[in-house]
Design an enzyme around this catalytic site. Structure first.
Site, short mmCIF file in Angstrom:
data_model
loop_
_atom_site.label_atom_id
_atom_site.label_comp_id
_atom_site.label_asym_id
_atom_site.label_seq_id
_atom_site.Cartn_x
_atom_site.Cartn_y
_atom_site.Cartn_z
N HIS A 38 0.83 -1.21 0.00
CA HIS A 38 0.00 0.00 0.00
C HIS A 38 0.86 1.26 0.00
CE1 HIS A 38 -3.62 -2.35 0.59
NE2 HIS A 38 -4.31 -1.24 0.40
N LYS A 103 -9.98 -7.61 8.35
CA LYS A 103 -10.65 -7.85 9.62
C LYS A 103 -10.39 -6.64 10.51
CE LYS A 103 -6.75 -10.23 11.80
NZ LYS A 103 -6.28 -9.61 13.03
#
Lengths: 184, 292
Positions: A38, A103
């Protein structure tokens, strides 16, 4: 519980009809990416350079799989905790990313990005990594092989089970869960 | 690789070769990641019977199924095969031969993580962040104890739950209520992030670093084994009940199973201090032990 079947790439209409708590079965190509990938993707965006894949209509799965044993498609591949990608995710949603899978809680910045750009956030079951791998039918590294498990992999999935945690309306399943189940 | 010799003075000295240490660590690195402990599996089953959320029940069933796949196919139960945290209890009548003791442990981790197709999750420099490629180094805690046995325990620790851990230096005046509040607040803040149902390891007392280590040691305790101090055992029970009332539930999606166990270890504290450390473990509460 009923499941909504979706095939990537996803459209605005696909995600706009989703509501928190719904079960979704994902099919088609998705991309992996976690912290290090990222960081590189957002650096490219800031420099106005081309990304290793076009995020428009796509889904990013926050995962760093374990190595595949000989003959296996992939190792164990459950979700990692999503908040670590919160500072990067809005940039990708702005470019048309439709969903991320991980999550744990997302920041207000991400929740706003979902509303503004018509995106959703899905949770997969953390720690059910050997079970989840069964829905992954192919796996290849498409960028940053030097990052090892953190490289960007292109996965083809079949009936990959996720649950809608944040929708395009700003809903948050984690808040709702606590409201229902907290004991006085 | 392990031999016992009688010395002139009558003290038995056992010799352990570093090769045996490397082999044990390599084997345990894999076993800990493939085989979930029976106590944890029983914890899942018990939680499944008591959980009131349908989603919560489904998740617990998936975790039981997942543990079965890992066991049968010899694949890691979680892709995060952890930081290799190693606890060593070295008997004072044990002599290590064949090379550097710590290097033997690192070599075991290197071999176990490579041969077992486990994920390499360690970066050599915390800011430069380049992966070491073999999951070394291990974090090693060594304790010298009486006797002639060498006990090695490996507890692979996932990053997601470790990140939700916290330590606080409370004031003695904060007392047990302050301790209780800090523990519950830490679990509440962690919410869905550390993969609940979690195991809560708590250290109370000691110094800053001792307290943190106690909280990690608390995670090694088998489910169902209570603190040997009656007041602390009672606090463990009360905290488990309180935490499971938070409503976080399996994966944070709501439910009554937020924690499977709360284990507390204590140590003497300074007159000015009341340190409390909370080390959170995900439901993959992995550890393996060998005695050489």
């Amino acid at each position: 519980m009923t499941q909504i079947r979706l095939t990537t790439p996803l459209s605005d209409e696909d995600v706009e009809k989703l509501r928190i708590g719904q079960r979704v079965s994902l099919n088609g190509t998705i991309y992996t990416g976690r912290d290090a990938a990222h960081k590189r993707l957002v650096e490219l965006i800031q420099q106005g350079k081309e990304l290793p894949f076009n995020p428009d209509g796509q889904v990013i799965y926050y995962v760093g799989p374990s190595p595949a044993k000989p003959g296996a498609v992939i190792g164990s591949a459950g979700p990692t905790t999503s908040y670590r990608m919160d500072s990067y995710a809005p940039e990708l949603y702005k470019l048309g990313l439709k969903a991320s899978i991980g999550k744990g809680r997302r920041s207000e910045g991400v929740i706003n990005a979902l509303k503004q750009n018509k995106g959703v956030y899905f949770a997969a079951v953390g720690g059910a990594a050997a079970l989840i791998s069964r829905s992954i039918k192919s796996c290849k590294v498409i960028a940053y092989p030097d990052l090892g498990a953190e490289a960007i992999h292109e996965l083809v999935v079949e009936d990959f089970p996720v649950i809608v945690v944040n929708d395009t309306l700003g809903g948050d399943l984690y808040d709702e869960g606590i409201k229902i189940y907290a004991a006085k | 690789m392990v031999a016992t010799i009688q010395q002139g003075g009558g003290t038995k000295i056992k010799t352990v070769n570093t090769t045996a240490i490397t082999e044990a660590v390599a084997r345990m690195s894999q076993e800990a990641n493939f085989y979930l402990g029976q106590d944890v599996l029983e914890g899942f089953q018990k939680a499944l019977d008591q959980e009131i959320s349908i989603t919560g029940k489904e998740i617990l069933q998936q975790l039981i199924e997942n543990a079965g796949i890992a066991r049968d196919e010899l694949v890691p139960m979680c892709q995060d095969t952890g930081y290799a945290v190693i606890f060593v209890e070295l008997g004072q009548d044990v002599r290590i031969e064949g090379g550097d003791f710590y290097e033997a442990i690192h070599e075991g981790v290197r071999r176990g993580y490579t041969e077992g197709y486990l994920r390499k999750s360690i970066v050599s420099h915390p800011l430069e962040r380049k992966n070491t490629g073999d999951n070394t180094p291990a974090v090693i805690h060594t304790k010298i104890v009486p006797g002639e046995t060498l006990r090695i325990t490996i507890a692979p620790k996932g990053g997601g739950a470790e990140n939700m851990s916290a330590i606080k230096m409370l004031k003695p005046a904060d007392g047990v209520e302050g301790v209780r509040k800090f523990i519950v607040d830490t679990v509440k803040t962690a919410g869905p992030n550390p993969c609940p149902p979690i195991v809560v390891g708590v250290g109370i007392g000691g110094t800053f670093e001792k307290c943190a280590q106690l909280s990690k040691e608390a995670l090694l305790r088998e489910f169902g084994v209570k603190s040997k101090y009656p007041d602390i055992a009672k606090l463990e029970d009360e905290l488990l009940e309180e935490i499971n009332k938070l409503g976080i539930g399996p994966q944070g999606l709501g439910g009554r199973t937020t924690a499977l166990a709360v284990h507390i270890e204590i140590y003497a504290a300074h007159i000015a201090s009341l340190p409390v450390a909370v080390n959170i473990n995900c439901h993959a509460a992995r550890h393996k032990e060998t005695v050489l």
